[in-house]
Design an enzyme around this catalytic site. Structure first.
Site, mmCIF file in Angstrom:
data_model
loop_
_atom_site.group_PDB
_atom_site.id
_atom_site.type_symbol
_atom_site.label_atom_id
_atom_site.label_comp_id
_atom_site.label_asym_id
_atom_site.label_seq_id
_atom_site.Cartn_x
_atom_site.Cartn_y
_atom_site.Cartn_z
ATOM 1 N N MET A 138 0.592 -1.043 0.029
ATOM 2 C CA MET A 138 0.134 0.473 0.027
ATOM 3 C C MET A 138 1.109 1.009 -0.255
ATOM 4 O O MET A 138 0.705 2.481 -0.831
ATOM 5 C CB MET A 138 -1.176 -0.364 1.542
ATOM 6 N N VAL A 139 1.687 0.780 0.927
ATOM 7 C CA VAL A 139 2.450 2.565 0.994
ATOM 8 C C VAL A 139 3.434 2.490 -0.266
ATOM 9 O O VAL A 139 3.424 3.805 -0.908
ATOM 10 C CB VAL A 139 3.571 2.903 2.302
ATOM 11 N N SER B 237 9.908 -11.874 -1.897
ATOM 12 C CA SER B 237 8.594 -12.571 -2.235
ATOM 13 C C SER B 237 8.601 -13.188 -4.003
ATOM 14 O O SER B 237 8.135 -14.274 -4.638
ATOM 15 C CB SER B 237 7.211 -12.994 -1.914
ATOM 16 N N GLN C 21 8.993 -2.573 3.246
ATOM 17 C CA GLN C 21 8.133 -3.947 3.686
ATOM 18 C C GLN C 21 7.701 -4.153 5.028
ATOM 19 O O GLN C 21 6.865 -4.886 4.693
ATOM 20 C CB GLN C 21 9.501 -4.527 2.917
ATOM 21 N N CYS D 92 1.188 6.559 11.433
ATOM 22 C CA CYS D 92 0.761 7.956 10.373
ATOM 23 C C CYS D 92 -0.538 9.026 11.067
ATOM 24 O O CYS D 92 -0.473 9.814 10.852
ATOM 25 C CB CYS D 92 -0.517 7.183 9.249
ATOM 26 N N GLN E 128 -9.215 5.077 12.176
ATOM 27 C CA GLN E 128 -8.028 4.495 10.680
ATOM 28 C C GLN E 128 -9.313 3.248 9.847
ATOM 29 O O GLN E 128 -9.638 2.441 10.626
ATOM 30 C CB GLN E 128 -7.182 3.831 11.632
ATOM 31 N N SER F 215 -6.554 0.468 4.489
ATOM 32 C CA SER F 215 -5.636 0.949 4.605
ATOM 33 C C SER F 215 -4.222 0.670 4.758
ATOM 34 O O SER F 215 -3.331 0.199 4.513
ATOM 35 C CB SER F 215 -6.108 1.326 3.169
ATOM 36 N N GLU G 151 -0.163 1.252 18.971
ATOM 37 C CA GLU G 151 -0.697 2.554 18.320
ATOM 38 C C GLU G 151 -0.974 3.625 18.971
ATOM 39 O O GLU G 151 0.018 5.125 19.168
ATOM 40 C CB GLU G 151 -1.539 2.377 17.727
ATOM 41 N N LYS H 63 2.615 5.529 20.204
ATOM 42 C CA LYS H 63 3.341 6.466 19.517
ATOM 43 C C LYS H 63 2.818 7.481 20.204
ATOM 44 O O LYS H 63 4.143 8.373 19.248
ATOM 45 C CB LYS H 63 2.965 4.895 17.732
ATOM 46 N N ARG I 70 -10.053 1.017 14.340
ATOM 47 C CA ARG I 70 -9.613 0.895 13.236
ATOM 48 C C ARG I 70 -11.210 0.751 12.758
ATOM 49 O O ARG I 70 -12.295 0.588 13.678
ATOM 50 C CB ARG I 70 -9.200 -0.470 12.642
ATOM 51 N N HIS J 137 -6.728 8.777 7.685
ATOM 52 C CA HIS J 137 -7.608 8.672 8.806
ATOM 53 C C HIS J 137 -7.656 9.914 9.722
ATOM 54 O O HIS J 137 -7.663 10.933 9.438
ATOM 55 C CB HIS J 137 -5.806 8.077 9.739
ATOM 56 N N GLN K 2 -3.627 8.917 4.960
ATOM 57 C CA GLN K 2 -2.705 8.065 5.693
ATOM 58 C C GLN K 2 -1.233 7.560 5.190
ATOM 59 O O GLN K 2 -0.435 7.086 4.494
ATOM 60 C CB GLN K 2 -2.496 7.333 6.782
HETATM 61 P P1 NAP Z 1 1.854 -4.076 2.920
HETATM 62 O O1 NAP Z 1 0.839 -3.345 1.998
HETATM 63 O O2 NAP Z 1 0.843 -4.843 3.384
HETATM 64 O O3 NAP Z 1 2.705 -4.018 1.828
HETATM 65 C C1 NAP Z 1 3.931 -5.230 2.262
HETATM 66 C C2 NAP Z 1 4.549 -5.982 1.373
HETATM 67 O O4 NAP Z 1 4.144 -7.751 1.686
HETATM 68 C C3 NAP Z 1 5.006 -5.537 0.156
HETATM 69 O O5 NAP Z 1 5.640 -5.318 -0.796
HETATM 70 C C4 NAP Z 1 4.946 -7.435 -0.536
HETATM 71 O O6 NAP Z 1 5.740 -7.623 -0.202
HETATM 72 C C5 NAP Z 1 4.014 -8.286 0.453
HETATM 73 N N1 NAP Z 1 2.076 -7.900 0.162
HETATM 74 C C6 NAP Z 1 1.604 -9.484 0.260
HETATM 75 N N2 NAP Z 1 0.567 -9.748 -0.276
HETATM 76 C C7 NAP Z 1 0.229 -8.555 -0.745
HETATM 77 C C8 NAP Z 1 -0.494 -8.169 -2.334
HETATM 78 N N3 NAP Z 1 -1.954 -8.480 -2.026
HETATM 79 N N4 NAP Z 1 -0.618 -6.513 -2.697
HETATM 80 C C9 NAP Z 1 0.763 -5.670 -2.189
HETATM 81 N N5 NAP Z 1 1.785 -6.275 -1.374
HETATM 82 C C10 NAP Z 1 2.247 -7.364 -0.963
HETATM 83 O O7 NAP Z 1 2.027 -3.088 3.378
HETATM 84 P P2 NAP Z 1 1.864 -1.473 3.978
HETATM 85 O O8 NAP Z 1 0.633 -0.892 4.474
HETATM 86 O O9 NAP Z 1 2.289 -1.002 2.888
HETATM 87 O O10 NAP Z 1 3.104 -0.956 4.904
HETATM 88 C C11 NAP Z 1 4.556 -0.707 5.425
HETATM 89 C C12 NAP Z 1 4.777 -0.760 6.210
HETATM 90 O O11 NAP Z 1 4.585 0.699 6.210
HETATM 91 C C13 NAP Z 1 4.496 -1.676 7.303
HETATM 92 O O12 NAP Z 1 6.332 -1.173 8.194
HETATM 93 C C14 NAP Z 1 3.338 -0.023 7.968
HETATM 94 O O13 NAP Z 1 3.702 -0.272 9.054
HETATM 95 C C15 NAP Z 1 4.201 0.852 7.792
HETATM 96 N N6 NAP Z 1 2.892 2.251 7.255
HETATM 97 C C16 NAP Z 1 1.688 1.636 6.632
HETATM 98 C C17 NAP Z 1 1.287 2.572 6.683
HETATM 99 C C18 NAP Z 1 -0.156 2.313 6.076
HETATM 100 O O14 NAP Z 1 -0.752 3.293 6.026
HETATM 101 N N7 NAP Z 1 -0.715 1.598 5.201
HETATM 102 C C19 NAP Z 1 1.520 3.856 7.038
HETATM 103 C C20 NAP Z 1 2.436 3.976 8.113
HETATM 104 C C21 NAP Z 1 3.378 2.979 7.715
HETATM 105 P P3 NAP Z 1 6.969 -8.922 -1.615
HETATM 106 O O15 NAP Z 1 6.667 -7.846 -2.962
HETATM 107 O O16 NAP Z 1 7.840 -8.355 -0.822
HETATM 108 O O17 NAP Z 1 6.097 -9.696 -1.551
#
Ligand code: NAP
Length: 364
Positions: free
Chosen positions: A12-13, A38, A73, A135, A162, A165, A236, A239, A262, A269, A345
């Site tokens: 997502m990010v 992966s 990641q 966030c 929140q 996503s 959360e 933080k 949530r 958010h 966010q």
């Molecule tokens: P995420 O969407 O779960 O993505 C993380 C990883 O999961 C991807 O890089 C991918 O890695 C894998 N993945 C597995 N299934 C997937 C799918 N269906 N679609 C896309 N990717 C998939 O995590 P995120 O929300 O971006 O968060 C990443 C980090 O940022 C975390 O530490 C989180 O706490 C932090 N963060 C998130 C937010 C937010 O709003 N989401 C805000 C601030 C900080 P591979 O390609 O290597 O498999």
């Protein structure tokens, strides 16, 4: 600084980061290398020069050849790879969206419209690990740091709403699956009470998709985000105060606490803030301080039509501005202020501070 590794670009990010970097032409002059935990060997993102094959995100030798690494990641990845890289003598810049390194002594939490001076001092002093804030903390500070700048804040209670996503791509997909199950429960001629009973039965049933959230989010809410701390807060909630203090690096420790919840919003958010001021500051001065703090904050008049149009998650989704509205003195007393703020966010709460940090380090 030219060779930049990107890990977590399809999450997502990461995908929002890729969009923003392309929209702002940030890749110009950089040699990006894309990694996966992966999908090594498969095609990476096309940033205008055709997709390159993905590298293995655990290959320390390749990572150690980079000038900087931007990772979205997640914390598990950071905990495994960052210490190995540093132990191998790597001295490049690590820019991270995950929380794992935020409170480390030799890292900085980055939110440059709020703490650019702290960042500049850190670069001068040789800091190498620059970590995006939680966030809701970023969005709260982007919304009301004008009040902090004026030293008016005695304490804050923050109640958050929140979006799905915020928990990642898989959770967002699960929310839509849950909504789909509920939507398909509606049949013509049902009364509202019959419909509620059918829907509630589905939400409690074992067939309901809830592998990610552990319960129903669609049609419900979850007053728990992240793990439990010893004092009864969730992490959360913990933080809020601790990251704010590290971002601002101010002399005074400002108490911040509340509940993080949530809700079934897709993206963005929201938070309702109760702010104890240390003086009866006139509302006009408060409004001027909030709007003058940065170019992205947008004050929404405390009126129904403006609130519906500008102070909802959907109204700010994909937008860089942070809306602050429902601003008024509380009936509790003239030093008590309340407001509601909402922002994307995935932008200011995650991707935007990372890409801006990369540009600061690249001298752009
Ligand atoms: P995420 O969407 O779960 O993505 C993380 C990883 O999961 C991807 O890089 C991918 O890695 C894998 N993945 C597995 N299934 C997937 C799918 N269906 N679609 C896309 N990717 C998939 O995590 P995120 O929300 O971006 O968060 C990443 C980090 O940022 C975390 O530490 C989180 O706490 C932090 N963060 C998130 C937010 C937010 O709003 N989401 C805000 C601030 C900080 P591979 O390609 O290597 O498999």
């Amino acid at each position: 600084m030219k060779n930049i590794g990107f890990i977590g670009w399809r999450g997502m990010v990461g995908s929002v980061l890729m969009d923003r970097m392309q929209a702002e032409n940030d890749f110009s002059g950089l040699s990006p290398v894309f990694f996966s935990t992966s999908q090594a060997g498969q095609a990476g993102p096309d940033i205008g020069v055709g997709p390159q094959p993905l590298q293995d995100a655990f290959d320390i030798a390749i990572l150690a050849g980079l000038d900087a690494i931007v990772t979205c990641q997640g914390g598990d990845y950071t905990r495994v790879v960052h210490p190995q890289l540093r132990a191998a003598g790597w001295e490049g810049y690590w820019i991270d969206a995950a929380s794992s390194l935020r409170m480390e002594e030799d890292s900085l939490i980055i939110l440059d419209p709020v703490n650019r001076a702290v960042i500049d001092r850190g670069i001068e002093n040789g800091v190498k690990d620059f970590i995006g804030a939680n966030c809701t903390v970023s969005l709260m500070l982007m919304g009301v740091h004008g009040l902090f700048n004026n030293n008016w804040v005695e304490w804050i209670s923050s109640m958050t709403y929140q979006s799905a996503s915020g928990a990642g791509a898989e959770n967002m997909i699960e929310l839509i699956q849950q909504m789909g199950v509920l939507g398909r429960s509606c049949t013509p001629g049902q009364s509202a009470l019959e419909l509620e009973q059918v829907v509630s039965g589905k939400m409690r049933g074992t067939e309901f998709p809830q592998e990610q959230f552990g319960t129903a989010l669609a049609g419900s809410l979850i007053p728990w985000i992240d793990r439990c701390m010893d004092n009864g807060q969730t992490r959360e909630e913990w933080k809020g105060e601790n990251e704010t203090h590290k971002i601002l690096q101010g002399e005074r420790f400002i108490p911040i606490d509340g509940q993080c919840v949530r809700v079934g919003a897709m993206r963005c958010h929201s938070q309702a803030l109760t702010i104890k001021l240390n003086a009866d500051v006139p509302l006009a001065d408060i409004e001027a301080a909030i709007t003058g703090a940065n170019e992205w904050v947008q004050l929404v008049p405390n009126e129904k039509a403006a609130t519906l149009a500008q102070l909802t998650p959907i109204s700010v989704s994909g937008q860089l501005h942070i809306s602050v509205g429902r601003l008024r003195k509380m009936t509790i007393g003239p030093e008590y202020l309340t407001c509601f703020t909402v922002g994307d966010q995935l932008l200011w709460g995650a991707a935007e501070p990372l890409r801006r940090m990369l540009l600061i380090l690249a001298g752009r």
